[in-house]
Design an enzyme around this catalytic site. Sequence first.
Site, PDB file in Angstrom:
ATOM      1  N   CYS A 189      27.935  52.805  44.746  1.00 22.79           N
ATOM      2  CA  CYS A 189      28.244  51.483  44.210  1.00 22.79           C
ATOM      3  C   CYS A 189      28.131  51.476  42.676  1.00 22.79           C
ATOM      4  O   CYS A 189      27.091  51.815  42.114  1.00 22.79           O
ATOM      5  CB  CYS A 189      27.283  50.456  44.806  1.00 22.79           C
ATOM      6  SG  CYS A 189      27.459  48.843  44.050  1.00 22.79           S
TER       7      CYS A 189
ATOM      8  N   HIS B 240      29.652  44.740  45.925  1.00 24.03           N
ATOM      9  CA  HIS B 240      28.254  44.403  45.578  1.00 24.03           C
ATOM     10  C   HIS B 240      28.381  43.000  45.000  1.00 24.03           C
ATOM     11  O   HIS B 240      29.050  42.816  43.966  1.00 24.03           O
ATOM     12  CB  HIS B 240      27.723  45.421  44.559  1.00 24.03           C
ATOM     13  CG  HIS B 240      26.341  45.144  44.033  1.00 24.03           C
ATOM     14  ND1 HIS B 240      25.402  46.147  43.832  1.00 24.03           N
ATOM     15  CD2 HIS B 240      25.747  43.995  43.621  1.00 24.03           C
ATOM     16  CE1 HIS B 240      24.288  45.618  43.332  1.00 24.03           C
ATOM     17  NE2 HIS B 240      24.479  44.316  43.193  1.00 24.03           N
TER      18      HIS B 240
ATOM     19  N   HIS C  47      28.778  39.661  43.208  1.00 22.97           N
ATOM     20  CA  HIS C  47      28.697  39.373  41.774  1.00 22.97           C
ATOM     21  C   HIS C  47      29.402  38.062  41.485  1.00 22.97           C
ATOM     22  O   HIS C  47      30.318  37.668  42.200  1.00 22.97           O
ATOM     23  CB  HIS C  47      29.301  40.516  40.954  1.00 22.97           C
ATOM     24  CG  HIS C  47      30.691  40.879  41.369  1.00 22.97           C
ATOM     25  ND1 HIS C  47      30.932  41.692  42.467  1.00 22.97           N
ATOM     26  CD2 HIS C  47      31.894  40.520  40.885  1.00 22.97           C
ATOM     27  CE1 HIS C  47      32.244  41.830  42.612  1.00 22.97           C
ATOM     28  NE2 HIS C  47      32.859  41.120  41.674  1.00 22.97           N
TER      29      HIS C  47
ATOM     30  N   HIS D 124      31.604  36.087  38.736  1.00 23.04           N
ATOM     31  CA  HIS D 124      32.409  36.110  37.512  1.00 23.04           C
ATOM     32  C   HIS D 124      32.138  34.821  36.733  1.00 23.04           C
ATOM     33  O   HIS D 124      32.115  33.728  37.320  1.00 23.04           O
ATOM     34  CB  HIS D 124      33.896  36.146  37.835  1.00 23.04           C
ATOM     35  CG  HIS D 124      34.361  37.393  38.527  1.00 23.04           C
ATOM     36  ND1 HIS D 124      34.960  38.433  37.862  1.00 23.04           N
ATOM     37  CD2 HIS D 124      34.318  37.753  39.836  1.00 23.04           C
ATOM     38  CE1 HIS D 124      35.267  39.383  38.727  1.00 23.04           C
ATOM     39  NE2 HIS D 124      34.888  38.997  39.941  1.00 23.04           N
TER      40      HIS D 124
HETATM   41  P1  5GP Z   1      35.930  41.781  42.046  1.00 25.41           P
HETATM   42  O1  5GP Z   1      37.403  42.099  41.968  1.00 25.41           O
HETATM   43  O2  5GP Z   1      35.234  42.689  43.025  1.00 25.41           O
HETATM   44  O3  5GP Z   1      35.608  40.333  42.266  1.00 25.41           O
HETATM   45  O4  5GP Z   1      35.375  42.076  40.592  1.00 25.41           O
HETATM   46  C1  5GP Z   1      35.006  43.339  40.154  1.00 25.41           C
HETATM   47  C2  5GP Z   1      35.048  43.294  38.657  1.00 25.41           C
HETATM   48  O5  5GP Z   1      34.308  44.391  38.148  1.00 25.41           O
HETATM   49  C3  5GP Z   1      36.479  43.412  38.072  1.00 25.41           C
HETATM   50  O6  5GP Z   1      36.769  42.261  37.293  1.00 25.41           O
HETATM   51  C4  5GP Z   1      36.405  44.692  37.224  1.00 25.41           C
HETATM   52  O7  5GP Z   1      37.140  44.589  36.023  1.00 25.41           O
HETATM   53  C5  5GP Z   1      34.920  44.858  36.989  1.00 25.41           C
HETATM   54  N1  5GP Z   1      34.475  46.237  36.841  1.00 25.41           N
HETATM   55  C6  5GP Z   1      34.812  47.279  37.641  1.00 25.41           C
HETATM   56  N2  5GP Z   1      34.213  48.404  37.211  1.00 25.41           N
HETATM   57  C7  5GP Z   1      33.479  48.050  36.131  1.00 25.41           C
HETATM   58  C8  5GP Z   1      32.627  48.803  35.252  1.00 25.41           C
HETATM   59  O8  5GP Z   1      32.427  50.011  35.381  1.00 25.41           O
HETATM   60  N3  5GP Z   1      32.011  48.103  34.253  1.00 25.41           N
HETATM   61  C9  5GP Z   1      32.216  46.766  34.078  1.00 25.41           C
HETATM   62  N4  5GP Z   1      31.568  46.179  33.065  1.00 25.41           N
HETATM   63  N5  5GP Z   1      33.010  46.035  34.893  1.00 25.41           N
HETATM   64  C10 5GP Z   1      33.633  46.679  35.894  1.00 25.41           C
HETATM   65 ZN    ZN Z   2      25.457  47.983  44.672  1.00 20.32          ZN
END
Ligand code: 5GP
Ligand code: ZN
Length: 110
Positions: free
Chosen positions: A4, A97, A99, A101
């Site tokens: 992760c 995981h 999170h 935004h």
């Molecule tokens: P999800 O699409 O799962 O809601 O959001 C995941 C977010 O994590 C995306 O907006 C993506 O740009 C961000 N993200 C993915 N890998 C990394 C990383 O290595 N570092 C940071 N700071 N953000 C990441």
């Molecule tokens: Zn995790």
Amino acid sequence: MNDCIFCKIRDGIIPSEKLYEDEEVFVIRDIEPKAKYHYLMIPKRHFKLLSEMTKEDEAMLSRALAKIPTLAPGLGLENGYRIIINQGDDAGQTVFHLHIHILGGEKLPV
Ligand code: 5GP
Ligand code: ZN
């Protein structure tokens, strides 16, 4: 082996500036910002989905949400912000995981 990415950032295996950190959550900048300011508030405990929360996770998430308005002015979000928690494939969740935004710093599209 835990693959992760957010656990690796939490543990310092992948470097990422932590703009805020306490015993339960940390805040980083999203690597691909979708607004002028785009942050991720990440619980330290790894769980994938809201549906997997324990009672303690529920209490932690409530505390996490309550922290956001106290952090907002220091993050350039004094004019407002949008909170998004993507859940599953239809929402486009890519990191499994949980999170939060936090987007702002400009007028966001409706
Ligand atoms: P999800 O699409 O799962 O809601 O959001 C995941 C977010 O994590 C995306 O907006 C993506 O740009 C961000 N993200 C993915 N890998 C990394 C990383 O290595 N570092 C940071 N700071 N953000 C990441
Ligand atoms: Zn995790």
